[in-house]
Design a protein around this motif. Structure first.
Motif, PDB file in Angstrom:
ATOM      1  N   GLY A 146       0.788  -1.220   0.000  1.00 47.09           N
ATOM      2  CA  GLY A 146       0.000   0.000   0.000  1.00 47.09           C
ATOM      3  C   GLY A 146       0.820   1.269   0.000  1.00 47.09           C
ATOM      4  N   CYS A 147       2.113   1.155   0.321  1.00 48.74           N
ATOM      5  CA  CYS A 147       2.988   2.333   0.266  1.00 48.74           C
ATOM      6  C   CYS A 147       4.278   1.975  -0.458  1.00 48.74           C
ATOM      7  N   ALA A 148       5.105   1.113   0.162  1.00 51.75           N
ATOM      8  CA  ALA A 148       6.387   0.758  -0.442  1.00 51.75           C
ATOM      9  C   ALA A 148       6.207   0.126  -1.811  1.00 51.75           C
ATOM     10  N   GLY A 149       5.274  -0.835  -1.900  1.00 49.40           N
ATOM     11  CA  GLY A 149       5.100  -1.557  -3.159  1.00 49.40           C
ATOM     12  C   GLY A 149       4.601  -0.690  -4.287  1.00 49.40           C
ATOM     13  N   VAL A 150       3.514   0.040  -4.038  1.00 48.61           N
ATOM     14  CA  VAL A 150       2.944   0.862  -5.106  1.00 48.61           C
ATOM     15  C   VAL A 150       3.900   1.976  -5.519  1.00 48.61           C
ATOM     16  N   GLY A 174      14.008  -1.285   2.301  1.00 47.84           N
ATOM     17  CA  GLY A 174      12.580  -1.568   2.262  1.00 47.84           C
ATOM     18  C   GLY A 174      11.938  -1.293   0.924  1.00 47.84           C
ATOM     19  N   LEU A 175      12.310  -0.196   0.270  1.00 51.03           N
ATOM     20  CA  LEU A 175      11.828   0.103  -1.074  1.00 51.03           C
ATOM     21  C   LEU A 175      12.643  -0.631  -2.133  1.00 51.03           C
ATOM     22  N   GLY A 176      13.946  -0.618  -1.981  1.00 48.67           N
ATOM     23  CA  GLY A 176      14.832  -1.159  -3.002  1.00 48.67           C
ATOM     24  C   GLY A 176      14.684  -2.645  -3.235  1.00 48.67           C
ATOM     25  N   HIS A 177      14.473  -3.417  -2.167  1.00 46.90           N
ATOM     26  CA  HIS A 177      14.363  -4.870  -2.376  1.00 46.90           C
ATOM     27  C   HIS A 177      13.089  -5.212  -3.144  1.00 46.90           C
ATOM     28  N   LEU A 178      12.068  -4.359  -3.024  1.00 43.43           N
ATOM     29  CA  LEU A 178      10.875  -4.528  -3.854  1.00 43.43           C
ATOM     30  C   LEU A 178      11.133  -4.015  -5.277  1.00 43.43           C
ATOM     31  N   GLY A 179      11.864  -2.908  -5.383  1.00 45.27           N
ATOM     32  CA  GLY A 179      12.181  -2.352  -6.694  1.00 45.27           C
ATOM     33  C   GLY A 179      12.927  -3.324  -7.580  1.00 45.27           C
ATOM     34  N   THR A 235      15.937   4.766  -4.419  1.00 44.08           N
ATOM     35  CA  THR A 235      15.118   4.427  -3.258  1.00 44.08           C
ATOM     36  C   THR A 235      15.788   4.828  -1.951  1.00 44.08           C
ATOM     37  N   VAL A 236      17.042   5.227  -2.009  1.00 42.49           N
ATOM     38  CA  VAL A 236      17.768   5.648  -0.810  1.00 42.49           C
ATOM     39  C   VAL A 236      17.342   7.066  -0.425  1.00 42.49           C
ATOM     40  N   PHE A 318       8.586  -0.479  16.217  1.00 46.76           N
ATOM     41  CA  PHE A 318       8.874   0.875  15.738  1.00 46.76           C
ATOM     42  C   PHE A 318      10.336   1.228  16.040  1.00 46.76           C
ATOM     43  N   GLY A 319      10.788   0.902  17.234  1.00 42.25           N
ATOM     44  CA  GLY A 319      12.172   1.170  17.602  1.00 42.25           C
ATOM     45  C   GLY A 319      13.159   0.391  16.754  1.00 42.25           C
ATOM     46  N   LYS A 320      12.809  -0.826  16.437  1.00 46.13           N
ATOM     47  CA  LYS A 320      13.685  -1.661  15.604  1.00 46.13           C
ATOM     48  C   LYS A 320      13.790  -1.080  14.204  1.00 46.13           C
ATOM     49  N   MET A 321      12.664  -0.588  13.671  1.00 42.55           N
ATOM     50  CA  MET A 321      12.673   0.048  12.356  1.00 42.55           C
ATOM     51  C   MET A 321      13.570   1.289  12.378  1.00 42.55           C
ATOM     52  N   LEU A 322      13.444   2.117  13.419  1.00 43.07           N
ATOM     53  CA  LEU A 322      14.246   3.341  13.501  1.00 43.07           C
ATOM     54  C   LEU A 322      15.736   3.049  13.619  1.00 43.07           C
ATOM     55  N   ALA A 323      16.061   1.970  14.325  1.00 38.81           N
ATOM     56  CA  ALA A 323      17.466   1.623  14.532  1.00 38.81           C
ATOM     57  C   ALA A 323      18.089   0.946  13.318  1.00 38.81           C
ATOM     58  N   GLY A 324      17.287   0.701  12.294  1.00 40.71           N
ATOM     59  CA  GLY A 324      17.791   0.035  11.112  1.00 40.71           C
ATOM     60  C   GLY A 324      18.042  -1.441  11.307  1.00 40.71           C
ATOM     61  N   GLU A 325      17.388  -2.014  12.306  1.00 46.38           N
ATOM     62  CA  GLU A 325      17.594  -3.435  12.608  1.00 46.38           C
ATOM     63  C   GLU A 325      16.573  -4.328  11.931  1.00 46.38           C
ATOM     64  N   ALA A 326      15.559  -3.723  11.268  1.00 50.28           N
ATOM     65  CA  ALA A 326      14.533  -4.506  10.584  1.00 50.28           C
ATOM     66  C   ALA A 326      15.026  -4.876   9.187  1.00 50.28           C
ATOM     67  N   ARG A 327      14.701  -6.047   8.755  1.00 55.05           N
ATOM     68  CA  ARG A 327      15.112  -6.509   7.430  1.00 55.05           C
ATOM     69  C   ARG A 327      13.956  -7.236   6.787  1.00 55.05           C
ATOM     70  N   PHE A 328      13.127  -6.615   6.018  1.00 55.85           N
ATOM     71  CA  PHE A 328      13.190  -5.284   5.447  1.00 55.85           C
ATOM     72  C   PHE A 328      11.993  -4.446   5.913  1.00 55.85           C
ATOM     73  N   ARG A 329      10.849  -5.106   6.119  1.00 54.46           N
ATOM     74  CA  ARG A 329       9.658  -4.390   6.553  1.00 54.46           C
ATOM     75  C   ARG A 329       9.111  -5.046   7.810  1.00 54.46           C
ATOM     76  N   MET A 330       8.919  -4.245   8.845  1.00 57.85           N
ATOM     77  CA  MET A 330       8.226  -4.710  10.033  1.00 57.85           C
ATOM     78  C   MET A 330       6.725  -4.658   9.756  1.00 57.85           C
ATOM     79  N   VAL A 331       6.007  -5.702  10.154  1.00 53.97           N
ATOM     80  CA  VAL A 331       4.557  -5.758   9.957  1.00 53.97           C
ATOM     81  C   VAL A 331       3.902  -6.144  11.267  1.00 53.97           C
ATOM     82  N   LEU A 332       2.950  -5.309  11.713  1.00 57.75           N
ATOM     83  CA  LEU A 332       2.178  -5.600  12.918  1.00 57.75           C
ATOM     84  C   LEU A 332       0.969  -6.451  12.528  1.00 57.75           C
TER      85      LEU A 332
END
Length: 336
Positions: A146-150, A174-179, A235-236, A318-332
């Motif tokens: 809905g955001c990154a993909g489109v 997050g964007l680039g691996h989809l790109g 995408t960077v 959210f904290g993991k995403m900010l710290a750059g520790e998520a690979r690639f998209r965190m999903v709740l």
């Protein structure tokens, strides 16, 4: 219902109990099954979109099912699988809308800004925000589209590139691996550009034909050695990396920017005029375009790489995403 609440700019996330929202005319309530954690949520939380929405519930990569209809709703039914992305509704009467350019609506709505977003068990959205989820995609797979993909799908298909052309994806996040996946499935000769040789196996796994390590290579020279890129999709969020890639374009090539930053890309008029190249920004996409992205992903096998956590763990995610520790998209995820 359970929902994330942020009381003020730069406030902490907390999971609280809130009343179940009721849809008004031309609205539906969506029971959330999955919601992506996007870096733009951080921009909203830190006040880049103003202080009006606070307290707020973030979340604009939503997938779930309609569970209540407002007055006057036609064409949708309880139980329909739907996605809601960055495009959270349009006014229908501003100049952009009247020209069929709803993504640039003057009064455009974003979930988490204009109304409570998807870090919750349910949210209410206008009909114009709804995209149907096709069979073959789970809620967790659909949500990031809905955001990154489109964003990357739309950006690529609106360039002058045609199957067989050299297309470079700058960044492998997050964007680039989809790109990279979308570019390969669209038939482009795909180049992935990232920092570090350790990312090359992943780039090839995602579909890249070529990999350029920007830590050790001159990106522009490497692209020209391959014949020059028809498109560089940036995408960077580092304009300096975009600047370094620009001279890798072939004649009439396009630098398409989807990575948001307040800093400046440094490109001279000489660089633009020589070869008649262009720099273009690209926004996300309307609900209809989200639907088209979902359908293409379902048909082609493009999928976001996600780490799924329950809604109750939203502050940690959210904290993991900010710290750059998520690979690639965190999903709740929310159970219903």
């Amino acid at each position: 219902m359970k929902a994330v609440r942020i009381p003020e700019i730069n406030g902490s996330l907390s999971v609280v109990d809130l009343p179940l929202p009721q849809p008004g005319p031309d609205q539906v309530r969506v029971a959330v099954e999955a919601c992506g954690v996007c870096h733009t949520d951080h921009n909203i939380v830190r006040g880049d979109f103003g202080d009006g929405p606070f307290p707020l519930t973030p979340g604009h990569e939503v997938a779930g099912r309609i569970d209540a209809l407002g007055e006057g709703v036609e064409g949708w039914a309880v139980g329909d699988r739907v996605a809601v992305g960055w495009f959270g509704g349009s006014c229908g009467h501003c100049q952009a809308c009247r020209e069929g350019d709803a993504i640039n609506c003057t009064n455009g709505q974003v979930p988490g800004v204009a109304y409570p977003g998807g870090y919750a068990e349910a949210l209410v959205v206008p009909l114009s925000a709804l995209a149907r989820i096709p069979d073959g995609l789970t809620a967790a797979e659909a949500a990031p589209m809905g955001c990154a993909g489109v964003t990357v799908f739309n950006a690529l298909r609106r360039t002058a590139a045609r199957p067989g052309d050299l297309v470079a994806i700058l960044g492998l996040g997050g964007l680039g691996h989809l790109g990279v996946q979308f570019a390969q499935k669209m038939g482009f000769e795909t180049v992935a550009i990232a920092r570090g040789g350790e990312k090359e196996p992943l780039a090839k796994q995602l579909g890249a034909t070529h990999y350029i390590d920007s830590n050790i290579s001159d990106v522009a020279e490497e692209l020209q050695a391959l014949g020059g890129a028809q498109v560089v999709l940036a995408t960077v969020t580092e304009p300096s990396a975009m600047t370094a890639a620009f001279d890798g374009l072939r004649a009439r090539g396009e630098l398409v920017v989807v990575g948001a930053s307040p800093d400046k890309i440094e490109v001279s008029p000489y660089q633009l005029i020589s070869g008649q190249k262009k720099v273009q920004g690209h926004a996300s996409g309307t609900s209809r375009e989200v639907e088209e992205t979902l359908r293409f992903a379902a048909l082609s096998g493009v999928r976001a790489m996600t780490e799924q956590v329950p809604l109750e763990e939203a502050p940690a995610a959210f904290g993991k995403m900010l710290a750059g520790e998520a690979r690639f998209r965190m999903v709740l995820t929310a159970g219903h």
